[in-house]
Design a protein around this motif. Sequence first.
Motif, PDB file in Angstrom:
ATOM      1  N   TYR A   1      -5.597 -10.550  -1.216  1.00  0.00           N
ATOM      2  CA  TYR A   1      -6.512 -10.210  -0.114  1.00  0.00           C
ATOM      3  C   TYR A   1      -6.801  -8.709  -0.104  1.00  0.00           C
ATOM      4  O   TYR A   1      -7.942  -8.294   0.110  1.00  0.00           O
ATOM      5  CB  TYR A   1      -5.925 -10.636   1.218  1.00  0.00           C
ATOM      6  CG  TYR A   1      -6.064 -12.116   1.513  1.00  0.00           C
ATOM      7  CD1 TYR A   1      -7.277 -12.634   1.933  1.00  0.00           C
ATOM      8  CD2 TYR A   1      -4.969 -12.977   1.370  1.00  0.00           C
ATOM      9  CE1 TYR A   1      -7.411 -14.007   2.202  1.00  0.00           C
ATOM     10  CE2 TYR A   1      -5.102 -14.334   1.639  1.00  0.00           C
ATOM     11  CZ  TYR A   1      -6.325 -14.848   2.060  1.00  0.00           C
ATOM     12  OH  TYR A   1      -6.457 -16.184   2.318  1.00  0.00           O
ATOM     13  N   LEU A   2      -5.770  -7.901  -0.321  1.00  0.00           N
ATOM     14  CA  LEU A   2      -5.963  -6.462  -0.361  1.00  0.00           C
ATOM     15  C   LEU A   2      -6.894  -6.072  -1.509  1.00  0.00           C
ATOM     16  O   LEU A   2      -7.811  -5.245  -1.324  1.00  0.00           O
ATOM     17  CB  LEU A   2      -4.613  -5.751  -0.535  1.00  0.00           C
ATOM     18  CG  LEU A   2      -3.658  -5.765   0.640  1.00  0.00           C
ATOM     19  CD1 LEU A   2      -2.323  -5.137   0.234  1.00  0.00           C
ATOM     20  CD2 LEU A   2      -4.241  -5.033   1.845  1.00  0.00           C
ATOM     21  N   ALA A   3      -6.650  -6.663  -2.663  1.00  0.00           N
ATOM     22  CA  ALA A   3      -7.503  -6.348  -3.823  1.00  0.00           C
ATOM     23  C   ALA A   3      -8.948  -6.750  -3.560  1.00  0.00           C
ATOM     24  O   ALA A   3      -9.890  -6.018  -3.904  1.00  0.00           O
ATOM     25  CB  ALA A   3      -6.964  -7.058  -5.062  1.00  0.00           C
ATOM     26  N   GLY A   4      -9.130  -7.900  -2.936  1.00  0.00           N
ATOM     27  CA  GLY A   4     -10.476  -8.367  -2.639  1.00  0.00           C
ATOM     28  C   GLY A   4     -11.224  -7.460  -1.675  1.00  0.00           C
ATOM     29  O   GLY A   4     -12.457  -7.374  -1.711  1.00  0.00           O
ATOM     30  N   ALA A   5     -10.459  -6.771  -0.822  1.00  0.00           N
ATOM     31  CA  ALA A   5     -11.080  -5.855   0.139  1.00  0.00           C
ATOM     32  C   ALA A   5     -11.159  -4.430  -0.382  1.00  0.00           C
ATOM     33  O   ALA A   5     -11.584  -3.521   0.348  1.00  0.00           O
ATOM     34  CB  ALA A   5     -10.294  -5.869   1.437  1.00  0.00           C
ATOM     35  N   GLY A   6     -10.740  -4.219  -1.642  1.00  0.00           N
ATOM     36  CA  GLY A   6     -10.793  -2.879  -2.226  1.00  0.00           C
ATOM     37  C   GLY A   6      -9.719  -1.955  -1.723  1.00  0.00           C
ATOM     38  O   GLY A   6      -9.872  -0.732  -1.739  1.00  0.00           O
ATOM     39  N   LEU A   7      -8.574  -2.523  -1.294  1.00  0.00           N
ATOM     40  CA  LEU A   7      -7.505  -1.707  -0.704  1.00  0.00           C
ATOM     41  C   LEU A   7      -6.285  -1.590  -1.593  1.00  0.00           C
ATOM     42  O   LEU A   7      -5.281  -0.994  -1.197  1.00  0.00           O
ATOM     43  CB  LEU A   7      -7.102  -2.291   0.658  1.00  0.00           C
ATOM     44  CG  LEU A   7      -8.190  -2.308   1.724  1.00  0.00           C
ATOM     45  CD1 LEU A   7      -7.684  -3.025   2.970  1.00  0.00           C
ATOM     46  CD2 LEU A   7      -8.638  -0.906   2.077  1.00  0.00           C
ATOM     47  N   LEU A   8      -6.340  -2.160  -2.786  1.00  0.00           N
ATOM     48  CA  LEU A   8      -5.160  -2.136  -3.657  1.00  0.00           C
ATOM     49  C   LEU A   8      -5.585  -1.857  -5.090  1.00  0.00           C
ATOM     50  O   LEU A   8      -6.541  -2.463  -5.582  1.00  0.00           O
ATOM     51  CB  LEU A   8      -4.448  -3.486  -3.582  1.00  0.00           C
ATOM     52  CG  LEU A   8      -3.049  -3.556  -4.181  1.00  0.00           C
ATOM     53  CD1 LEU A   8      -2.086  -2.638  -3.432  1.00  0.00           C
ATOM     54  CD2 LEU A   8      -2.538  -4.997  -4.132  1.00  0.00           C
TER      55      LEU A   8
ATOM     56  N   ARG B   1       0.817  -1.213   0.000  1.00  0.00           N
ATOM     57  CA  ARG B   1       0.000   0.000   0.000  1.00  0.00           C
ATOM     58  C   ARG B   1       0.857   1.271   0.000  1.00  0.00           C
ATOM     59  O   ARG B   1       0.309   2.380   0.004  1.00  0.00           O
ATOM     60  CB  ARG B   1      -0.950   0.007   1.204  1.00  0.00           C
ATOM     61  CG  ARG B   1      -1.955  -1.144   1.218  1.00  0.00           C
ATOM     62  CD  ARG B   1      -3.138  -0.846   2.124  1.00  0.00           C
ATOM     63  NE  ARG B   1      -3.986   0.188   1.543  1.00  0.00           N
ATOM     64  CZ  ARG B   1      -4.944   0.832   2.202  1.00  0.00           C
ATOM     65  NH1 ARG B   1      -5.167   0.563   3.484  1.00  0.00           N
ATOM     66  NH2 ARG B   1      -5.677   1.751   1.595  1.00  0.00           N
ATOM     67  N   GLY B   2       2.180   1.120   0.027  1.00  0.00           N
ATOM     68  CA  GLY B   2       3.069   2.270  -0.055  1.00  0.00           C
ATOM     69  C   GLY B   2       3.239   3.025   1.253  1.00  0.00           C
ATOM     70  O   GLY B   2       3.677   4.181   1.243  1.00  0.00           O
ATOM     71  N   ILE B   3       2.928   2.372   2.363  1.00  0.00           N
ATOM     72  CA  ILE B   3       2.980   3.069   3.660  1.00  0.00           C
ATOM     73  C   ILE B   3       4.331   2.884   4.332  1.00  0.00           C
ATOM     74  O   ILE B   3       4.847   3.814   4.960  1.00  0.00           O
ATOM     75  CB  ILE B   3       1.832   2.571   4.552  1.00  0.00           C
ATOM     76  CG1 ILE B   3       0.488   2.955   3.911  1.00  0.00           C
ATOM     77  CG2 ILE B   3       1.923   3.165   5.961  1.00  0.00           C
ATOM     78  CD1 ILE B   3      -0.685   2.164   4.416  1.00  0.00           C
ATOM     79  N   ILE B   4       4.919   1.695   4.230  1.00  0.00           N
ATOM     80  CA  ILE B   4       6.254   1.476   4.788  1.00  0.00           C
ATOM     81  C   ILE B   4       7.203   1.065   3.667  1.00  0.00           C
ATOM     82  O   ILE B   4       6.788   0.503   2.653  1.00  0.00           O
ATOM     83  CB  ILE B   4       6.251   0.427   5.914  1.00  0.00           C
ATOM     84  CG1 ILE B   4       5.881  -0.970   5.395  1.00  0.00           C
ATOM     85  CG2 ILE B   4       5.288   0.843   7.030  1.00  0.00           C
ATOM     86  CD1 ILE B   4       6.005  -2.077   6.454  1.00  0.00           C
TER      87      ILE B   4
END
Length: 311
Positions: free
Chosen positions: A304-311, A278-281
Amino acid sequence: MTIPAPLTGVVPPVCTPLTPEREVDVPSLIRLVDHLVNGGVHGLFVLGSTSEVAYLTDAQRRLVVETVASHVAGQLPVLAGAIDMTTPRVLSHASAVTAAGADAIVATAPFYTRTHPAEIARHFRLIAARSSVPVFAYDIPVSVHTKLSAELVLELAADGALAGLKDSSGDLGAFRSVVTGARAHPDITGFTLLTGSETVMDSALALGADGAVPGLANVDPAGYVRLYDLCVTGDWERAGAEQERLCALFGMVGAGDPARMGGSSSALGAFKAALHLRGIIDCPATAEPQVPLSGGEVERVGKYLAGAGLL
């Protein structure tokens, strides 16, 4: 700042970003704190299990607390773990993190040593007597091999030795006993009850918990804040749907191959891989001797991130 009594809301156990050389990555830690604050969280818990506290040197622990406390500058309460095997060592950590700016300390029962419940009670009373800030008990029997009984927690709360409980026991029934006991006890007021569960936060709040300390909130703080708000307003149908979305996202903790790594390596590696994706760390490294995720395992986290709409 003064800790609210009770402390309510979402209080993430903040991951500790590390460099490839396994030093604390201060710029990444600051970005992570900004990510959490922007997600609407209500407090921060540093130096917990998700923070890899057991792996950090004393100097690294102090740097983490100083960095976070200085950066939030009183915007949010900062709780810091004073996690160690015995009372003298916990007292040393408690003094250090308080001097570094923590607003409260969090301590487990003693471990490695074999202790009687009366000695555990004495442990917390000694910490409270020598602490200038509130003391929270951390119930995590999987790590310390002692379950804090409801009777002990309520006794210490009534005495004023404890300001709150972070329950990571996985025993919702036992947690319920503490919640109902605290609400009914005439000498217990303002006692904070926090669940450490990512997957039954809605159930814990329905039982009367004040908030949650979910490790996955590092990855999706806004999702957990949204879940908390829905529970507080009594919109249990939408809360249930949001909890299910977060449960699905939590599946990332199983991304690592159990044939070559432990559950801690897999879970913490997944959280850090997600924060890196996600580019945070800057770096997803976990502390030694934990095993890093492979490229394929990181790809699983990304799904998993894509499935949750986070990527």
